[in-house]
Motif scaffolding. Structure first.
Motif, mmCIF file in Angstrom:
data_model
loop_
_atom_site.group_PDB
_atom_site.id
_atom_site.type_symbol
_atom_site.label_atom_id
_atom_site.label_comp_id
_atom_site.label_asym_id
_atom_site.label_seq_id
_atom_site.Cartn_x
_atom_site.Cartn_y
_atom_site.Cartn_z
ATOM 1 N N ASP A 77 0.816 -1.220 0.000
ATOM 2 C CA ASP A 77 0.000 0.000 0.000
ATOM 3 C C ASP A 77 0.849 1.270 0.000
ATOM 4 O OD1 ASP A 77 -2.398 -1.407 0.074
ATOM 5 O OD2 ASP A 77 -2.485 -1.390 2.262
ATOM 6 N N VAL A 78 2.068 1.176 0.515
ATOM 7 C CA VAL A 78 2.947 2.341 0.634
ATOM 8 C C VAL A 78 4.042 2.185 -0.410
ATOM 9 C CG1 VAL A 78 4.440 3.658 2.165
ATOM 10 C CG2 VAL A 78 2.467 2.456 3.105
ATOM 11 N N SER A 79 3.883 2.884 -1.504
ATOM 12 C CA SER A 79 4.842 2.719 -2.600
ATOM 13 C C SER A 79 6.124 3.483 -2.329
ATOM 14 C CB SER A 79 4.240 3.187 -3.922
ATOM 15 O OG SER A 79 4.211 4.592 -3.979
ATOM 16 N N ALA A 80 7.174 3.055 -2.972
ATOM 17 C CA ALA A 80 8.464 3.734 -2.843
ATOM 18 C C ALA A 80 8.387 5.155 -3.369
ATOM 19 C CB ALA A 80 9.545 2.939 -3.577
ATOM 20 N N ALA A 81 7.433 5.448 -4.251
ATOM 21 C CA ALA A 81 7.274 6.806 -4.780
ATOM 22 C C ALA A 81 6.928 7.793 -3.663
ATOM 23 C CB ALA A 81 6.199 6.829 -5.857
ATOM 24 N N LEU A 82 6.241 7.315 -2.626
ATOM 25 C CA LEU A 82 5.896 8.192 -1.508
ATOM 26 C C LEU A 82 7.123 8.638 -0.719
ATOM 27 C CD1 LEU A 82 2.672 6.523 -0.077
ATOM 28 C CD2 LEU A 82 2.840 8.587 -1.447
ATOM 29 N N ASP A 83 8.200 7.889 -0.827
ATOM 30 C CA ASP A 83 9.415 8.223 -0.090
ATOM 31 C C ASP A 83 9.915 9.621 -0.448
ATOM 32 O OD1 ASP A 83 9.193 5.678 0.897
ATOM 33 O OD2 ASP A 83 10.877 4.877 -0.254
ATOM 34 N N GLN A 84 9.550 10.113 -1.612
ATOM 35 C CA GLN A 84 9.998 11.436 -2.040
ATOM 36 C C GLN A 84 9.198 12.544 -1.372
ATOM 37 O OE1 GLN A 84 9.926 11.505 -6.307
ATOM 38 N NE2 GLN A 84 11.176 9.680 -6.487
ATOM 39 N N ASP A 85 7.905 12.321 -1.117
ATOM 40 C CA ASP A 85 7.034 13.361 -0.567
ATOM 41 C C ASP A 85 6.906 13.312 0.950
ATOM 42 O OD1 ASP A 85 6.452 14.272 -3.169
ATOM 43 O OD2 ASP A 85 4.853 12.790 -3.370
ATOM 44 N N VAL A 86 6.831 12.120 1.487
ATOM 45 C CA VAL A 86 6.543 11.953 2.909
ATOM 46 C C VAL A 86 7.611 12.555 3.823
ATOM 47 C CG1 VAL A 86 6.151 10.247 4.740
ATOM 48 C CG2 VAL A 86 5.000 10.006 2.532
ATOM 49 N N PRO A 87 8.905 12.389 3.562
ATOM 50 C CA PRO A 87 9.894 12.961 4.479
ATOM 51 C C PRO A 87 9.728 14.469 4.685
ATOM 52 C CG PRO A 87 10.962 11.376 3.067
ATOM 53 C CD PRO A 87 9.577 11.569 2.526
ATOM 54 N N GLY A 88 9.478 15.209 3.638
ATOM 55 C CA GLY A 88 9.299 16.655 3.773
ATOM 56 C C GLY A 88 8.082 17.008 4.607
ATOM 57 N N VAL A 89 6.991 16.283 4.394
ATOM 58 C CA VAL A 89 5.772 16.513 5.173
ATOM 59 C C VAL A 89 6.037 16.210 6.645
ATOM 60 C CG1 VAL A 89 3.396 15.724 5.540
ATOM 61 C CG2 VAL A 89 4.243 16.084 3.207
ATOM 62 N N LEU A 90 6.723 15.102 6.908
ATOM 63 C CA LEU A 90 7.043 14.738 8.290
ATOM 64 C C LEU A 90 7.985 15.754 8.934
ATOM 65 C CD1 LEU A 90 7.496 10.865 8.054
ATOM 66 C CD2 LEU A 90 5.645 12.112 9.186
ATOM 67 N N GLN A 91 8.962 16.241 8.175
ATOM 68 C CA GLN A 91 9.890 17.235 8.725
ATOM 69 C C GLN A 91 9.151 18.521 9.081
ATOM 70 O OE1 GLN A 91 12.733 17.046 5.539
ATOM 71 N NE2 GLN A 91 13.998 15.537 6.602
ATOM 72 N N ASP A 92 8.205 18.941 8.241
ATOM 73 C CA ASP A 92 7.400 20.128 8.552
ATOM 74 C C ASP A 92 6.559 19.900 9.809
ATOM 75 O OD1 ASP A 92 8.436 21.366 6.296
ATOM 76 O OD2 ASP A 92 6.632 21.053 5.077
ATOM 77 N N ALA A 93 5.937 18.722 9.898
ATOM 78 C CA ALA A 93 5.121 18.403 11.067
ATOM 79 C C ALA A 93 5.984 18.331 12.329
ATOM 80 C CB ALA A 93 4.381 17.082 10.851
ATOM 81 N N ALA A 94 7.172 17.747 12.216
ATOM 82 C CA ALA A 94 8.071 17.654 13.370
ATOM 83 C C ALA A 94 8.496 19.039 13.838
ATOM 84 C CB ALA A 94 9.291 16.812 13.017
ATOM 85 N N ALA A 95 8.743 19.950 12.898
ATOM 86 C CA ALA A 95 9.104 21.319 13.264
ATOM 87 C C ALA A 95 7.953 21.981 14.014
ATOM 88 C CB ALA A 95 9.480 22.121 12.028
ATOM 89 N N ASP A 96 6.723 21.741 13.567
ATOM 90 C CA ASP A 96 5.547 22.299 14.249
ATOM 91 C C ASP A 96 5.404 21.724 15.656
ATOM 92 O OD1 ASP A 96 4.963 23.785 11.985
ATOM 93 O OD2 ASP A 96 3.362 22.433 11.290
ATOM 94 N N VAL A 97 5.598 20.420 15.789
ATOM 95 C CA VAL A 97 5.493 19.780 17.102
ATOM 96 C C VAL A 97 6.579 20.305 18.034
ATOM 97 C CG1 VAL A 97 5.702 17.581 18.345
ATOM 98 C CG2 VAL A 97 4.352 17.715 16.236
ATOM 99 N N ALA A 98 7.798 20.399 17.532
ATOM 100 C CA ALA A 98 8.916 20.900 18.355
ATOM 101 C C ALA A 98 8.656 22.335 18.796
ATOM 102 C CB ALA A 98 10.223 20.809 17.581
ATOM 103 N N ALA A 99 8.151 23.166 17.892
ATOM 104 C CA ALA A 99 7.860 24.558 18.241
ATOM 105 C C ALA A 99 6.750 24.628 19.293
ATOM 106 C CB ALA A 99 7.466 25.335 16.998
ATOM 107 N N ALA A 100 5.720 23.821 19.115
ATOM 108 C CA ALA A 100 4.617 23.806 20.077
ATOM 109 C C ALA A 100 5.078 23.319 21.446
ATOM 110 C CB ALA A 100 3.470 22.935 19.562
ATOM 111 N N ALA A 101 5.952 22.307 21.452
ATOM 112 C CA ALA A 101 6.453 21.782 22.724
ATOM 113 C C ALA A 101 7.333 22.816 23.437
ATOM 114 C CB ALA A 101 7.241 20.502 22.485
ATOM 115 N N THR A 102 8.076 23.552 22.663
ATOM 116 C CA THR A 102 8.969 24.559 23.238
ATOM 117 C C THR A 102 8.185 25.741 23.804
ATOM 118 O OG1 THR A 102 10.697 23.913 21.701
ATOM 119 C CG2 THR A 102 10.955 26.050 22.743
#
Length: 108
Positions: A77-102
């Motif tokens: 269900d999770v194609s290798a093509a998603l590997d190109q898009d998902v990391p950036g989305v996760l990095q943006d979300a992680a930055a938001d979580v880190a900022a909110a936690a701080t």
């Protein structure tokens, strides 16, 4: 830090083998961790569970804790093509979580 982490695991009995794809060789693991650190995300395809693919990012939170954020699914269900898009989305979300936690999540 990756080399120290691998040394700690190796000294405590080695890397557990979950599947035939699990990286257990310390030198290979060090190489993979260096690559992951440089690219800013990790991709697992069957290393922890056969048929499961995941993408994850690590981020620093308050008090010097390291956290992780990721997504996973069945490999078919999770194609290798998603590997190109998902990391950036996760990095943006992680930055938001880190900022909110701080900042306490914007709560006063």
């Amino acid at each position: 830090r990756a080399a120290e982490y691998v040394d700690e695991i190796t000294a405590s009995g080695g890397v557990p083998t979950y599947t035939s794809r699990t990286i257990t060789d310390p030198d290979t693991l060090r190489e993979q961790l260096t690559t992951i650190s440089k690219q800013g995300h990790a991709i697992s395809d069957g290393e922890a569970a056969l048929g499961v693919r995941s993408v994850g990012v690590a981020f620093e939170g308050p008090y010097d804790y390291t956290h992780g954020l990721g997504v996973f699914g069945y490999s078919h269900d999770v194609s290798a093509a998603l590997d190109q898009d998902v990391p950036g989305v996760l990095q943006d979300a992680a930055a938001d979580v880190a900022a909110a936690a701080t900042t306490g999540g914007g709560q006063s």
